[in-house]
Motif scaffolding. Structure first.
Motif, PDB file in Angstrom:
ATOM      1  N   GLY A 118      43.672  23.341  27.876  1.00 37.33           N
ATOM      2  CA  GLY A 118      44.767  23.736  28.718  1.00 37.33           C
ATOM      3  C   GLY A 118      44.581  24.927  29.105  1.00 37.33           C
ATOM      4  O   GLY A 118      45.208  25.415  29.995  1.00 37.33           O
ATOM      5  N   GLN A 119      43.479  25.664  28.907  1.00 36.95           N
ATOM      6  CA  GLN A 119      43.103  26.991  29.377  1.00 36.95           C
ATOM      7  C   GLN A 119      42.412  26.918  30.882  1.00 36.95           C
ATOM      8  O   GLN A 119      41.315  26.184  30.726  1.00 36.95           O
ATOM      9  N   VAL A 120      42.848  27.563  31.766  1.00 31.18           N
ATOM     10  CA  VAL A 120      41.922  27.632  32.979  1.00 31.18           C
ATOM     11  C   VAL A 120      41.099  29.159  32.861  1.00 31.18           C
ATOM     12  O   VAL A 120      41.563  30.170  32.889  1.00 31.18           O
ATOM     13  N   LEU A 121      39.792  28.752  32.688  1.00 30.57           N
ATOM     14  CA  LEU A 121      38.684  29.781  32.143  1.00 30.57           C
ATOM     15  C   LEU A 121      38.919  30.928  33.706  1.00 30.57           C
ATOM     16  O   LEU A 121      38.938  30.274  34.643  1.00 30.57           O
ATOM     17  N   LEU A 122      38.920  32.136  33.328  1.00 26.42           N
ATOM     18  CA  LEU A 122      39.016  33.027  34.391  1.00 26.42           C
ATOM     19  C   LEU A 122      37.228  33.671  34.383  1.00 26.42           C
ATOM     20  O   LEU A 122      36.823  34.181  33.277  1.00 26.42           O
ATOM     21  N   GLU A 123      36.750  33.147  35.425  1.00 27.60           N
ATOM     22  CA  GLU A 123      35.262  33.473  35.585  1.00 27.60           C
ATOM     23  C   GLU A 123      35.282  34.974  36.371  1.00 27.60           C
ATOM     24  O   GLU A 123      35.879  35.084  37.367  1.00 27.60           O
ATOM     25  N   ARG A 124      34.222  35.828  35.670  1.00 27.95           N
ATOM     26  CA  ARG A 124      34.045  37.172  36.427  1.00 27.95           C
ATOM     27  C   ARG A 124      32.710  37.309  36.478  1.00 27.95           C
ATOM     28  O   ARG A 124      31.965  36.772  35.931  1.00 27.95           O
TER      29      ARG A 124
END
Ligand code: MCA
Ligand code: AMP
Length: 491
Positions: A286-292
């Protein structure tokens, strides 16, 4: 600099094997360590103090102790082979190396060779009340070694001001607070672990759970128990967790997935997060990965938003205080969307210099102060998308940046090898895996297993080729130069 590390702060800073260290205790321990290092001097005046320590309260004490005494911290990779360590110690002209008693025996000969004093971490520290130097922020604070398009890794020098800028950009963008708790299992000789997790955690006054290495079972147990609010890792770690979940019975897997789902943020970086991985993680947890996106020389430069759309396959927009531009092959600044260019970065987070290497420093900056990253990107619907690197000699494997030239340089010392070309091979688990094309000396024999055994002690394990092909000759262009792109299809 780290305002939370002060005598009257009783909140928990570190948790290691069930033992907690408060901010006040960390303050006292790092002060004692600084006093021991100073040994009566007023200021270490940028003396290079290296440390060979796993992620531990000792590591944190030493790092802050070196800083408080006015030294330059040189954290070493505890997985390095001795010749690699020799390069770090001699290049940075390290005067003292701090290690645990268990490791001192293995490091004694190396230190003797390099003229470096070897110190047992348990024996350094002074109870004497000393006054610590008042340091300007322009002081050099840290040297991290990074691989690139040169044979040997270069030392990236960051000042205290750079470190502050790198940390505070992330605190603001990702809304760190003292309520946060995060597991730290990444290696502590790279900024992903040092700045993004440990640095931000301690700056914010949060709790950092220390694991000396990526210990899947203990870490996911903490996730299932709801111990953490944040999780930061390289894509390989997310791939490994998804694989691990497949092998569990559904009740245990569900607990872990809900643990991830309940966190306020999961971040991926250091290498491209494949879109299918982003989707699988969302489906499973359910987590939307935060890409950086970031780099040793610049800290984090571009990030998907904490609040707002996190777009798969994209790294987002510039972080607070970071200027970013794209420059095309002709040297013109790209104006607008859809046109690729090299990422240039400017701002207070950008490093000072490569240690003792003014030429490399000068070559990596434009005349007007932009750092040229060597990464290609395009602006796509307001979000930057990384397209790859301009050099085929840089490999990203498990989040580690590796120099093909460095690996080739070491392997060429093998008596059976006449010629070699190292490239990154696409790999689901590691992003890229190190692959070597080898031409043997006439009449020589060498198996893959023999080569791997020979590499032991000469290269860190993640630099050892995972795929090898023996070939008759390497493809060359009209100038006689090996053409690595022609090798890729052979993989
Ligand atoms: C290890 N193995 C590999 C690799 N590494 N095989 C192929 N490619 C690799 N890269 C093999 C080992 O030889 C071993 O094989 C088996 O995998 C397990 O190795 P181990 O080291 O125990 O693996 P692990 O503990 O599960 O580690 C995986 C890891 C680690 C946690 C993903 O690689 C890691 O911590 N990577 C993160 C590096 C990092 O922090 N990079 C950030 C740089 P066998 O079992 O046969 O012996 S900073 C940066 O990039 C910028 C600034 C940024 O943007 O963050
Ligand atoms: P390092 O020198 O170890 O700091 O690695 C920095 C490099 O990692 C960058 O120059 C990029 O090539 C790569 N990198 C970091 N984050 C990302 C990302 N999100 N996507 C693609 N590449 C990345």
């Amino acid at each position: 600099m780290f305002a939370q590390i002060r005598p009257d702060n009783g909140r928990t800073a570190l948790i290691e094997d069930g033992r907690t260290v408060s901010y006040g205790e960390l303050d006292a321990a790092s002060r004692r360590f600084a006093a021991g290092l100073l040994g009566g001097k007023a200021d270490l005046e940028e003396e290079r103090i290296a440390f060979f320590l796993p992620g531990s309260a000792d590591y944190v004490t030493v790092m802050h102790g070196v800083w408080r005494a006015g030294g330059i911290a040189v954290p070493l990779n505890t997985g390095s082979a001795i010749p690699e360590l020799e390069h770090y110690l001699s290049t940075a002209r390290v005067t003292r190396l701090v290690a645990r008693a268990d490791d001192c025996a293995n490091l004694a000969e190396l230190c003797a060779q390099c003229g470096t004093e070897l110190l047992d971490v348990a024996k350094l520290g002074s109870e004497e009340a000393v006054s610590l130097p008042d340091l300007p922020e322009t002081r050099r604070a840290m040297i991290l070694f990074t691989s690139g398009t040169t044979n040997k890794p270069k030392g990236v020098v960051s000042t205290h001001a750079n470190i502050r800028a790198q940390i505070t950009a992330l605190i603001e963008a990702w809304e760190w607070s003292e309520e946060d708790a995060i597991p730290l299992f990444l290696p502590l000789h790279h900024i992903h672990g040092i700045i993004n997790v440990l640095g931000c955690g301690l700056w914010a006054g949060a709790a950092v759970h220390l694991f000396g290495k990526f210990d899947m079972e203990r870490i996911v147990r903490g996730v299932a128990a709801g111990d953490y609010s944040l999780f930061m890792a390289v894509p390989t770690v997310y791939v490994k967790i998804l694989q691990y979940l497949e092998g569990l019975e559904s009740e245990s897997a569900e607990k872990i997935c809900s643990g991830f789902g309940a966190m306020r943020l999961n971040v991926s970086g250091s290498a491209a997060c494949p879109v299918p991985l982003f989707e699988q993680w969302r489906k499973r947890t359910g987590q939307v990965l935060l890409e950086r996106y970031g780099m040793t020389e610049i800290g984090m430069a571009i990030s998907n938003p904490y609040r707002g759309e996190r777009r798969a396959g994209h790294v987002g927009q510039p972080l607070p205080g970071v200027e970013v531009r794209l420059v095309d092959e002709d040297g013109s600044v790209v104006d607008g969307e859809g046109q690729p260019g090299e990422i240039h970065v400017r701002g207070p987070a950008v490093f000072l210099e490569y240690w003792d290497n003014p030429q490399a420093t000068a070559e990596s900056f434009t005349d007007d102060g932009w750092f040229c990253t060597g990464d290609m990107a395009v602006l796509d619907g307001g979000y930057y998308r990384i397209m790859g690197r301009s050099s085929i000699d840089i490999i990203k494997s498990g989040g580690y940046k590796l120099s093909a030239l460095e690996i080739e340089g070491v392997l060429l010392n093998h008596p059976a090898i006449a010629e070699i070309a190292v490239v990154g091979a696409e790999d689901e688990m590691w992003g890229e895996a190190v692959a070597a094309f080898i031409v043997l000396q006439g009449g020589a024999q060498l198996s893959f297993e023999e080569l791997k055994a020979w590499c032991d002690g000469r290269l860190s394990s993640y630099k050892v080729p995972k795929r090898v092909q023996f070939v008759e000759a390497l493809p060359r262009n009209a100038m006689g130069k090996v053409t690595k792109p022609d090798l890729r299809p052979l993989l």
